[in-house]
Design an enzyme around this catalytic site. Structure first.
Site, PDB file in Angstrom:
ATOM      1  N   ARG A 230     108.479  12.438 120.369  1.00  0.00           N
ATOM      2  CA  ARG A 230     108.016  12.937 121.651  1.00  0.00           C
ATOM      3  C   ARG A 230     107.150  11.957 122.431  1.00  0.00           C
ATOM      4  NH1 ARG A 230     105.812  16.985 118.263  1.00  0.00           N
ATOM      5  NH2 ARG A 230     107.148  16.174 116.702  1.00  0.00           N
TER       6      ARG A 230
ATOM      7  N   GLU B  96     101.231  12.409 102.768  1.00  0.00           N
ATOM      8  CA  GLU B  96     100.395  12.990 101.451  1.00  0.00           C
ATOM      9  C   GLU B  96     101.349  12.970 100.182  1.00  0.00           C
ATOM     10  OE1 GLU B  96     100.289  16.950 102.814  1.00  0.00           O
ATOM     11  OE2 GLU B  96      99.037  17.718 100.867  1.00  0.00           O
TER      12      GLU B  96
END
Ligand code: AMP
Length: 182
Positions: A67, A104
């Site tokens: 994006r 993560e």
């Protein structure tokens, strides 16, 4: 400078659709396709960004996949400057340099063509992405720009999820600007 007042910011914020539990449970995904589909919102945003950067001697705008490509390329065309894509590994066809960063669970990587900034002496680069969350992607992108021999003069985001404090690490390396803070 074409500054945004509080009404403008509320209008832009409302032009971005929020999708609950995408791409996985617990994530509130900020969907900028609705902003892009609204000519008033898209032009308000691009007018603001163009006026912020028009006198800052930007040699290249680097956009983060995918994006960041949309806003970065649109801004580069308005400023009549160059656009460079920062991509996921294995996507760029010529020789690349890369920077890994932690997620993560596991690691991810961003890459750039080795000669991306070779057209100008002492290149000044503006980094752009739609959103900063944990800041991992953008921090790696700033390091990559430096590795590629350029100076990142600012990292710019349409939206900052401030509760994640993702901008703290980037601020040690460059200036950070977010149009909207949530
Ligand atoms: P981060 O590295 O955690 O700052 O994540 C930033 C990247 O992930 C950007 O390229 C964003 O487009 C995307 N991203 C992360 N969280 C969201 C979210 N809640 N909504 C939309 N995009 C997101």
């Amino acid at each position: 400078m074409h500054l945004l007042n509080e009404n403008d910011k509320t209008f832009l914020l409302h032009s971005i659709r929020e999708i609950e539990d995408f791409p996985k449970p617990g994530i509130k995904f900020k969907d900028i396709t609705t902003l892009l589909g609204d000519t008033n919102a898209f032009n308000l945003l691009m007018d603001h960004l163009a006026s912020r950067y028009e006198n800052q001697k930007i040699d290249y705008i680097a956009g983060i996949e995918s994006r960041g490509f949309i806003f970065g390329a649109a801004l580069a065309a308005r400023l009549r400057t160059r656009f460079v894509p920062i991509r996921k590994p294995g996507k760029l066809p010529y020789t690349t340099i890369s920077e890994k960063y932690s997620l993560e669970y596991g690691v991810d990587e961003v890459s750039i063509h080795i000669d991306a900034f070779s057209g100008v002496a002492h290149p000044r680069v503006l980094l752009i992405d739609d959103l900063i969350a944990t800041g991992g992607t953008a921090t790696a992108a700033v390091k990559l720009i430096t590795k590629a021999g350029a100076t990142c003069v600012e990292a710019c985001f349409v939206m900052n999820l401030t509760f994640l404090q993702g901008d703290l690490d980037i601020k040690k390396m460059t200036s950070v600007y977010s149009v909207l803070e949530v």
